[in-house]
Design a protein around this motif. Structure first.
Motif, PDB file in Angstrom:
ATOM      1  N   ASN A 102      69.771 -19.370 -42.868  1.00 30.88           N
ATOM      2  CA  ASN A 102      70.215 -18.897 -41.562  1.00 30.88           C
ATOM      3  C   ASN A 102      71.729 -18.812 -41.468  1.00 30.88           C
TER       4      ASN A 102
ATOM      5  N   LYS B 232      75.547 -17.463 -41.334  1.00 30.78           N
ATOM      6  CA  LYS B 232      76.180 -16.320 -40.692  1.00 30.78           C
ATOM      7  C   LYS B 232      77.309 -15.814 -41.583  1.00 30.78           C
ATOM      8  N   PRO B 233      77.728 -14.605 -41.436  1.00 32.45           N
ATOM      9  CA  PRO B 233      78.836 -14.075 -42.228  1.00 32.45           C
ATOM     10  C   PRO B 233      80.134 -14.857 -41.947  1.00 32.45           C
TER      11      PRO B 233
ATOM     12  N   GLN C 226      80.985 -17.821 -43.193  1.00 31.90           N
ATOM     13  CA  GLN C 226      80.873 -19.284 -43.323  1.00 31.90           C
ATOM     14  C   GLN C 226      81.358 -19.733 -44.710  1.00 31.90           C
TER      15      GLN C 226
ATOM     16  N   ASN D 214      77.296 -10.156 -51.337  1.00 35.97           N
ATOM     17  CA  ASN D 214      76.752 -11.401 -50.761  1.00 35.97           C
ATOM     18  C   ASN D 214      77.831 -12.446 -50.436  1.00 35.97           C
TER      19      ASN D 214
ATOM     20  N   THR E  27      80.406 -16.684 -47.022  1.00 32.60           N
ATOM     21  CA  THR E  27      79.225 -15.810 -46.928  1.00 32.60           C
ATOM     22  C   THR E  27      79.667 -14.438 -46.420  1.00 32.60           C
ATOM     23  N   ARG E  28      78.897 -13.421 -46.844  1.00 27.32           N
ATOM     24  CA  ARG E  28      79.310 -12.064 -46.489  1.00 27.32           C
ATOM     25  C   ARG E  28      78.260 -11.331 -45.651  1.00 27.32           C
ATOM     26  N   LYS E  29      77.035 -11.854 -45.627  1.00 31.81           N
ATOM     27  CA  LYS E  29      76.002 -11.160 -44.867  1.00 31.81           C
ATOM     28  C   LYS E  29      75.319 -12.150 -43.939  1.00 31.81           C
ATOM     29  N   ASP E  30      74.471 -11.616 -43.065  1.00 29.39           N
ATOM     30  CA  ASP E  30      73.794 -12.417 -42.055  1.00 29.39           C
ATOM     31  C   ASP E  30      72.413 -12.788 -42.565  1.00 29.39           C
ATOM     32  N   GLY E  31      72.250 -14.045 -43.024  1.00 28.89           N
ATOM     33  CA  GLY E  31      70.962 -14.553 -43.448  1.00 28.89           C
ATOM     34  C   GLY E  31      70.642 -14.243 -44.896  1.00 28.89           C
ATOM     35  N   TYR E  32      69.939 -15.230 -45.502  1.00 38.26           N
ATOM     36  CA  TYR E  32      69.492 -15.120 -46.888  1.00 38.26           C
ATOM     37  C   TYR E  32      68.040 -15.552 -46.934  1.00 38.26           C
TER      38      TYR E  32
END
Length: 789
Positions: free
Chosen positions: A499, A501-502, A504, A536, A551-556
């Protein structure tokens, strides 16, 4: 009362006078006349009349040390109540009454019974009274009088000490006080000149004198020198009677010592001293000792040595030995025979504690010349430096020259020098040296990261004399070259939450480099050129030798991708630039709302259930312990089954065996047959033990029958052998119950109960042959038939 004094004529004027005396009691005796008379008379007719009392005296006088043959007469007591009829009795009490002084109780005459000594007791107080013999009453009140002892010159003066000890500084002026002696005289100082003491010197002149009245001893000569004479013995006399002829005297001895003063300067016994020294002596070596003489003692003789001048003042030194007061010549600089062969020094010796009173005697110091000859010796080579420091880059090639050392022979012969490396300081043989010119070169590659310093020792040896050699340390510093690429400082276990967020921050990485640049480390972080843009994650250089992973995207989703590999390019800023690629492994994990990891892939699921590796190990250990306990319990339970069947003492049966053998009498040795102890039938029957529960039914082992009548000892030995080889026999003591009573006796019974049923009459005549014990039976059964009837 009258008192008659019979004393020598030369003290008569001291003895006869009358004074009123106060009686000790004032009670008047009513039986006595109201008028009494007392007189002190010799042969004169003078009478002193007085009312109320007839006593009159105050004191008497006696000379001490009376040497007459008779007792010394003191005086006579007499009262006017004495009619001469012997009715009165005179009594004397007080000091020495009855022992020193005795009185004639009838006449009242008083005598001194002993020789008196005034120095022991100078005054006696006595009391006198007259008593009526018939009534026992005093006719006169008791009165007190005094007897004084006159002194004579019978004691010589005595000094307070038998031996006096004194001291006075030498060179003292005339009249300097040394010591006071004191003598005392036991005679009476208030009576004549018996105790007047005068002092005089009997021995010790002309050096000393004594004050006749005070007894103070003084110097009598000026400038007495201790060095000439140190001790004196003085005899002092003390004489009484003012020193007049006939006086008594006493003497004492006074030991006088002249103490030292610093009145003598030091003096060298010789003007020149010669010493030799090899040129190779180490610094501080003692070359020799010189000493100046000073007749003074103690601190007055203490001196100090110093070099005044000379061409060797900077090469040599002199120190003072405080114990011996000697000057020690020592080497201050290295000597060189080739430079100078002879040195001349001027050494001064001076007192450290001069006395200002004697400065007029001259300077209190002396000077001597010291010559030192330097001797030539074969010296080892000398290096141009005390030590060498060489710096070399770590990338230097093998065989390269990195430095040079030089040494020379200081002797005039100037021998050739050969160089070598002390291999005890270079065990890996990394360096070597040219034996002729001293050039140091490498034999192996250098690595600063392995060893940044090398300390070796170079040896220089004379070719003509190998015993002459010198050692010098060489310190080699390896300079750093940027030949190592930076790398991660540690292994990073990085995870990202599903969960997330970008933007982080999920990890901060730092790097390390084995190199040591002079300006310090500076590292840079970039994505690898093959993947310049990662969809990512983002690499952020913090400019402090660390980088942050964002982090580069929202959620993994860990179901789609559970692990990401992020390559990072790391490089430094030194020359030449070194770089490396570090790959960061990032796992996708399930997290709570606060971002705390809960599970990562299959392993994370196991961990979330609460069963860690440690917990599983603990469970396995518990199961193993339970299994061990079960095995032990089963073994103990099986052991209990082997307990004996007979466990109660009530179940123990009698072990009495009855053989039905009645036997004969005590004298019958043929009636008992040993065969009754044997039971062949029972022996052949194999019966199991009844005291232990049988486990296995063994095959019955048949033994050889013992029908023959064998020896008892052989029989017992065979039975022992059978039991020893029997596997069912216990190896411990046990209680065996034998219920078999045996067969009928082969001797048959002697009872007559069944005799009537016999087919024929029996012959009992043999009973008569059995002895007296069977006589009754022989009579009963051995007679004729008519007798039995």
């Amino acid at each position: 009362m009258r008192t008659y004094h019979c004393l020598p004529l030369f003290i008569w004027t001291y003895m006869f006078y009358a004074v009123d005396a106060i009686p000790l009691q004032d009670k008047a005796n009513s039986g006595l006349p109201s008028k009494r008379m007392m007189s002190l008379t010799k042969d004169d007719g003078k009478m002193l009349h007085r009312t109320k009392r007839g006593w009159m005296w105050n004191q008497f006088f006696l000379l001490e040390e009376y040497t007459g043959t008779d007792t010394q007469y003191v005086g006579k007591l007499h009262t006017d109540q004495d009619k001469g009829d012997g009715n009165l009795k005179y009594i004397l009490t007080g000091d020495g009454a009855g022992s020193v002084f005795i009185i004639d109780e009838n006449t009242g005459d008083i005598h001194a019974a002993k020789k008196l000594d005034r120095e022991e007791k100078s005054l006696y107080i006595l009391r006198a009274k007259a008593i009526d013999r018939k009534t026992g009453r005093q006719v006169e009140p008791e009165s007190e009088f005094i007897i004084k002892i006159h002194d004579i010159n019978d004691n010589e003066p005595k000094f307070t000490k038998d031996l006096y000890t004194a001291s006075v500084p030498e060179m003292s002026g005339v009249g300097t006080s040394v010591i006071q002696v004191t003598a005392t005289d036991a005679d009476d100082a208030n009576y004549g000149n018996s105790a007047k003491v005068v002092y005089s010197i009997l021995q010790g002149q002309p050096y000393f004198s004594v004050d006749p009245e005070s007894g103070i001893i003084k110097t009598a000569l000026p400038d007495m020198s201790r060095e000439n004479r140190e001790k004196y013995q003085v005899v002092i006399q003390a004489k009484d009677m003012g020193g007049q002829m006939g006086g008594l005297s006493g003497t004492t001895t006074v030991h006088i010592t002249l103490t030292d003063v610093n009145n003598n300067p030091p003096r060298f016994p010789q003007s020149t001293y010669q010493f030799n020294s090899p040129e190779s002596v180490p610094l501080g070596t003692h070359l020799g000792r010189i000493k100046a003489n000073d007749p003074d003692v103690g601190e007055n003789a203490e001196m100090e040595y110093s070099i005044a001048e000379g061409d060797g003042a900077d090469m040599f030194d002199v120190i003072t030995d405080k114990n011996t007061q000697e000057g020690i010549i020592t080497v201050k600089q290295n000597l060189d025979f080739e430079s100078k062969m002879l040195y001349t020094l001027r050494v001064d010796a001076s007192n450290t504690h001069p006395d200002p009173r004697f400065r007029h005697l001259g300077p209190f110091k002396d000077t001597a010349v010291v010559k030192i000859s330097v001797e030539d010796v074969d010296e080892p080579p000398v290096f141009s430096k005390v030590s060498y420091l060489i710096e070399v880059d770590e990338d230097v090639k093998e065989g390269s020259i990195i430095g040079q050392v030089t040494a020379y022979d200081p002797d005039a012969t100037n021998n050739f020098i050969q160089y070598s490396v002390d291999r005890h300081t270079d065990m890996d043989r990394i360096f070597s040296i040219h034996p002729e010119n001293g050039s140091i070169f490498t034999l192996k590659p250098l690595d600063r990261e392995s060893s940044s310093w090398h300390n070796i020792t170079i040896i220089a040896t004379e070719i003509n004399n190998s015993k002459q050699s010198s050692h010098i340390p060489v310190f080699i510093r390896i300079l750093d070259i940027n030949d190592h690429a930076p790398e991660f400082a540690m292994y990073y276990e990085t995870f990202v939450c599903e969960n997330a967020k970008p933007g982080q921050l999920i990890q901060t990485v730092s790097v390390m480099d084995k190199d040591d640049p002079p300006r310090g480390h500076k590292f840079f972080f970039e994505p690898v050129p093959e993947f310049p843009l990662n969809p990512n994650f983002t690499i952020v250089d913090n400019k402090d030798n660390t980088a942050g992973i964002m982090t580069r995207k929202d959620g993994y989703s860990r179901h789609k991708m559970s692990t990401y590999l992020l390559p990072i390019l790391i490089f430094d800023n030194d020359y030449p630039i070194q770089s490396s690629t570090g790959t960061l492994t990032i796992r996708v994990c399930a997290c709570d709302q606060q971002g705390n990891m809960q599970s990562c892939s299959a392993q994370a699921l196991v961990l979330s259930a609460g069963l860690s590796t440690g917990a599983l190990v603990a469970i396995l250990l518990c199961v193993l312990i339970l299994l061990v306990l079960v095995v032990l319990f089963a073994a103990l339970k099986r052991q209990r089954k082997k307990e004996p069947l007979i466990i109660s003492k009530d179940d123990v049966r009698d072990n009495i065996v009855t053989y039905n053998d009645e036997g004969g009498g005590e004298e019958d040795t043929q009636a008992f047959d040993i065969g009754t102890l044997r039971n062949p039938e029972s022996r052949e029957d194999s019966k199991l033990r009844r005291d232990v529960m049988p486990e296995t039914i063994f095959q019955i082992r048949r033994t050889v029958p013992l029908w023959e009548n064998i020896d008892v000892q052989d029989f017992i030995h065979r039975r022992l052998k059978e039991n020893d080889s029997d596997p069912s026999a216990p190896p411990y003591d046990s209680l065996a119950t034998y219920a078999y009573e045996g067969n009928d006796s082969i001797a048959d019974s002697l009872s007559s109960l069944e005799s009537l049923t016999a087919d024929c009459n029996q012959d009992y005549d043999y009973l008569s042959d059995w002895g007296p014990r069977f006589k009754k039976l022989a009579d009963m059964y051995g007679g004729d038939e008519s007798d039995r009837e």
